[in-house]
Write a protein that holds these residues in place. Structure first.
Motif, PDB file in Angstrom:
ATOM      1  N   GLY A  69       0.792  -1.228   0.000  1.00  0.00           N
ATOM      2  CA  GLY A  69       0.000   0.000   0.000  1.00  0.00           C
ATOM      3  C   GLY A  69       0.824   1.277   0.000  1.00  0.00           C
ATOM      4  O   GLY A  69       0.266   2.360  -0.121  1.00  0.00           O
ATOM      5  N   GLN A  70       2.147   1.160   0.168  1.00  0.00           N
ATOM      6  CA  GLN A  70       2.987   2.364   0.226  1.00  0.00           C
ATOM      7  C   GLN A  70       3.951   2.460  -0.946  1.00  0.00           C
ATOM      8  O   GLN A  70       4.271   3.548  -1.394  1.00  0.00           O
ATOM      9  N   GLY A  71       4.464   1.322  -1.406  1.00  0.00           N
ATOM     10  CA  GLY A  71       5.385   1.335  -2.531  1.00  0.00           C
ATOM     11  C   GLY A  71       6.668   0.578  -2.246  1.00  0.00           C
ATOM     12  O   GLY A  71       6.752  -0.202  -1.300  1.00  0.00           O
ATOM     13  N   THR A  72       7.662   0.837  -3.071  1.00  0.00           N
ATOM     14  CA  THR A  72       8.953   0.166  -2.980  1.00  0.00           C
ATOM     15  C   THR A  72      10.003   1.188  -2.575  1.00  0.00           C
ATOM     16  O   THR A  72      10.073   2.276  -3.164  1.00  0.00           O
ATOM     17  N   PHE A  73      10.826   0.826  -1.589  1.00  0.00           N
ATOM     18  CA  PHE A  73      11.781   1.754  -0.993  1.00  0.00           C
ATOM     19  C   PHE A  73      13.186   1.158  -0.983  1.00  0.00           C
ATOM     20  O   PHE A  73      13.356  -0.057  -0.804  1.00  0.00           O
ATOM     21  N   VAL A  74      14.193   2.036  -1.131  1.00  0.00           N
ATOM     22  CA  VAL A  74      15.590   1.620  -1.011  1.00  0.00           C
ATOM     23  C   VAL A  74      15.824   1.181   0.432  1.00  0.00           C
ATOM     24  O   VAL A  74      15.377   1.849   1.372  1.00  0.00           O
ATOM     25  N   THR A  75      16.517   0.064   0.611  1.00  0.00           N
ATOM     26  CA  THR A  75      16.794  -0.437   1.952  1.00  0.00           C
ATOM     27  C   THR A  75      17.545   0.605   2.779  1.00  0.00           C
ATOM     28  O   THR A  75      18.306   1.415   2.238  1.00  0.00           O
ATOM     29  N   GLU A  76      17.338   0.555   4.075  1.00  0.00           N
ATOM     30  CA  GLU A  76      18.090   1.426   4.982  1.00  0.00           C
ATOM     31  C   GLU A  76      19.178   0.623   5.692  1.00  0.00           C
ATOM     32  O   GLU A  76      19.890   1.163   6.544  1.00  0.00           O
ATOM     33  N   ASN A  77      19.324  -0.654   5.330  1.00  0.00           N
ATOM     34  CA  ASN A  77      20.325  -1.534   5.934  1.00  0.00           C
ATOM     35  C   ASN A  77      21.715  -1.154   5.398  1.00  0.00           C
ATOM     36  O   ASN A  77      22.042  -1.439   4.245  1.00  0.00           O
ATOM     37  N   GLN A  78      22.517  -0.511   6.237  1.00  0.00           N
ATOM     38  CA  GLN A  78      23.830  -0.018   5.811  1.00  0.00           C
ATOM     39  C   GLN A  78      24.778  -1.146   5.424  1.00  0.00           C
ATOM     40  O   GLN A  78      25.623  -0.977   4.549  1.00  0.00           O
ATOM     41  N   GLU A  79      24.631  -2.296   6.053  1.00  0.00           N
ATOM     42  CA  GLU A  79      25.497  -3.443   5.719  1.00  0.00           C
ATOM     43  C   GLU A  79      25.248  -3.898   4.280  1.00  0.00           C
ATOM     44  O   GLU A  79      26.192  -4.114   3.513  1.00  0.00           O
ATOM     45  N   ILE A  80      23.991  -3.998   3.899  1.00  0.00           N
ATOM     46  CA  ILE A  80      23.643  -4.391   2.526  1.00  0.00           C
ATOM     47  C   ILE A  80      24.143  -3.334   1.541  1.00  0.00           C
ATOM     48  O   ILE A  80      24.712  -3.662   0.500  1.00  0.00           O
ATOM     49  N   LEU A  81      23.968  -2.059   1.874  1.00  0.00           N
ATOM     50  CA  LEU A  81      24.408  -0.981   0.988  1.00  0.00           C
ATOM     51  C   LEU A  81      25.930  -0.965   0.851  1.00  0.00           C
ATOM     52  O   LEU A  81      26.459  -0.718  -0.233  1.00  0.00           O
ATOM     53  N   SER A  82      26.635  -1.264   1.924  1.00  0.00           N
ATOM     54  CA  SER A  82      28.099  -1.313   1.880  1.00  0.00           C
ATOM     55  C   SER A  82      28.578  -2.458   0.994  1.00  0.00           C
ATOM     56  O   SER A  82      29.484  -2.283   0.167  1.00  0.00           O
ATOM     57  N   VAL A  83      27.961  -3.626   1.138  1.00  0.00           N
ATOM     58  CA  VAL A  83      28.309  -4.789   0.301  1.00  0.00           C
ATOM     59  C   VAL A  83      28.009  -4.474  -1.162  1.00  0.00           C
ATOM     60  O   VAL A  83      28.797  -4.806  -2.055  1.00  0.00           O
ATOM     61  N   LEU A  84      26.894  -3.813  -1.416  1.00  0.00           N
ATOM     62  CA  LEU A  84      26.507  -3.427  -2.771  1.00  0.00           C
ATOM     63  C   LEU A  84      27.554  -2.496  -3.380  1.00  0.00           C
ATOM     64  O   LEU A  84      27.972  -2.684  -4.522  1.00  0.00           O
ATOM     65  N   ASN A  85      28.004  -1.524  -2.608  1.00  0.00           N
ATOM     66  CA  ASN A  85      29.015  -0.585  -3.067  1.00  0.00           C
ATOM     67  C   ASN A  85      30.308  -1.313  -3.436  1.00  0.00           C
ATOM     68  O   ASN A  85      30.885  -1.066  -4.498  1.00  0.00           O
ATOM     69  N   GLU A  86      30.740  -2.225  -2.576  1.00  0.00           N
ATOM     70  CA  GLU A  86      31.952  -3.014  -2.839  1.00  0.00           C
ATOM     71  C   GLU A  86      31.802  -3.845  -4.109  1.00  0.00           C
ATOM     72  O   GLU A  86      32.722  -3.925  -4.921  1.00  0.00           O
ATOM     73  N   LYS A  87      30.628  -4.442  -4.277  1.00  0.00           N
ATOM     74  CA  LYS A  87      30.381  -5.289  -5.447  1.00  0.00           C
ATOM     75  C   LYS A  87      30.483  -4.476  -6.742  1.00  0.00           C
ATOM     76  O   LYS A  87      31.104  -4.908  -7.708  1.00  0.00           O
ATOM     77  N   VAL A  88      29.875  -3.291  -6.747  1.00  0.00           N
ATOM     78  CA  VAL A  88      29.902  -2.443  -7.939  1.00  0.00           C
ATOM     79  C   VAL A  88      31.334  -1.998  -8.232  1.00  0.00           C
ATOM     80  O   VAL A  88      31.781  -2.033  -9.385  1.00  0.00           O
ATOM     81  N   GLN A  89      32.069  -1.604  -7.194  1.00  0.00           N
ATOM     82  CA  GLN A  89      33.470  -1.211  -7.383  1.00  0.00           C
ATOM     83  C   GLN A  89      34.281  -2.354  -7.984  1.00  0.00           C
ATOM     84  O   GLN A  89      35.066  -2.140  -8.921  1.00  0.00           O
ATOM     85  N   LYS A  90      34.086  -3.541  -7.450  1.00  0.00           N
ATOM     86  CA  LYS A  90      34.825  -4.718  -7.936  1.00  0.00           C
ATOM     87  C   LYS A  90      34.513  -4.989  -9.409  1.00  0.00           C
ATOM     88  O   LYS A  90      35.413  -5.296 -10.196  1.00  0.00           O
ATOM     89  N   GLU A  91      33.244  -4.867  -9.787  1.00  0.00           N
ATOM     90  CA  GLU A  91      32.850  -5.084 -11.186  1.00  0.00           C
ATOM     91  C   GLU A  91      33.502  -4.060 -12.109  1.00  0.00           C
ATOM     92  O   GLU A  91      33.999  -4.400 -13.185  1.00  0.00           O
ATOM     93  N   ILE A  92      33.509  -2.793 -11.679  1.00  0.00           N
ATOM     94  CA  ILE A  92      34.085  -1.728 -12.512  1.00  0.00           C
ATOM     95  C   ILE A  92      35.591  -1.912 -12.651  1.00  0.00           C
ATOM     96  O   ILE A  92      36.136  -1.823 -13.751  1.00  0.00           O
ATOM     97  N   VAL A  93      36.264  -2.196 -11.546  1.00  0.00           N
ATOM     98  CA  VAL A  93      37.712  -2.404 -11.589  1.00  0.00           C
ATOM     99  C   VAL A  93      38.040  -3.642 -12.425  1.00  0.00           C
ATOM    100  O   VAL A  93      38.965  -3.631 -13.245  1.00  0.00           O
ATOM    101  N   GLY A  94      37.261  -4.699 -12.247  1.00  0.00           N
ATOM    102  CA  GLY A  94      37.474  -5.920 -13.026  1.00  0.00           C
ATOM    103  C   GLY A  94      37.344  -5.678 -14.517  1.00  0.00           C
ATOM    104  O   GLY A  94      38.162  -6.168 -15.314  1.00  0.00           O
ATOM    105  N   GLN A  95      36.340  -4.912 -14.906  1.00  0.00           N
ATOM    106  CA  GLN A  95      36.147  -4.590 -16.318  1.00  0.00           C
ATOM    107  C   GLN A  95      37.304  -3.755 -16.849  1.00  0.00           C
ATOM    108  O   GLN A  95      37.793  -3.992 -17.954  1.00  0.00           O
ATOM    109  N   PHE A  96      37.768  -2.802 -16.051  1.00  0.00           N
ATOM    110  CA  PHE A  96      38.918  -1.981 -16.436  1.00  0.00           C
ATOM    111  C   PHE A  96      40.142  -2.868 -16.680  1.00  0.00           C
ATOM    112  O   PHE A  96      40.817  -2.739 -17.711  1.00  0.00           O
TER     113      PHE A  96
END
Length: 120
Positions: A69-96
């Motif tokens: 009834g309210q919608g979809t929201f970005v998680t507020e779980n900092q641990e998940i967001l930190s892991v996500l950030n690391e994953k994206v960095q790793k993918e970008i560096v790996g592609q480079f």
């Protein structure tokens, strides 16, 4: 404003990747509400079922949460967001690194390139 999609990946994955990049770049903050499925479908130029699949995948990954009834929201779980950030960095560096290796560059040449262009 419709997006351009490649044939190499399913569209729902490409949209999920875009949302993830927006979260990592802090364009979307923890707790921010995502557009409704219908709004996002119109904005992205895809079928609402595709967006529903995107949101479901992001929810499965615990990157977003749906509140009935309210919608979809970005998680507020900092641990998940930190892991996500690391994953994206790793993918970008790996592609480079893969791209530089294809050009025949050594590790030292890659580092030189980074140092040379980092301030541009």
């Amino acid at each position: 404003m419709t997006e351009e999609y490649t044939a190499s990946k399913p569209i729902y994955v490409q949209i999920a990747d875009r949302i993830i990049r927006e979260i990592v770049r802090k364009e979307l903050q923890p707790g921010d509400k995502l557009p409704s499925v219908r709004e996002m479908a119109i904005h992205s130029g895809v079928n609402p079922n595709t967006i529903q699949r995107t949101y479901s995948e992001l929810e499965r990954m615990e990157i977003v949460e749906t509140r009935r009834g309210q919608g979809t929201f970005v998680t507020e779980n900092q641990e998940i967001l930190s892991v996500l950030n690391e994953k994206v960095q790793k993918e970008i560096v790996g592609q480079f690194i893969r791209n530089m290796k294809e050009l025949g560059l050594s590790k030292n040449k890659m580092i030189e390139s980074l140092e040379k262009y980092q301030d541009e």
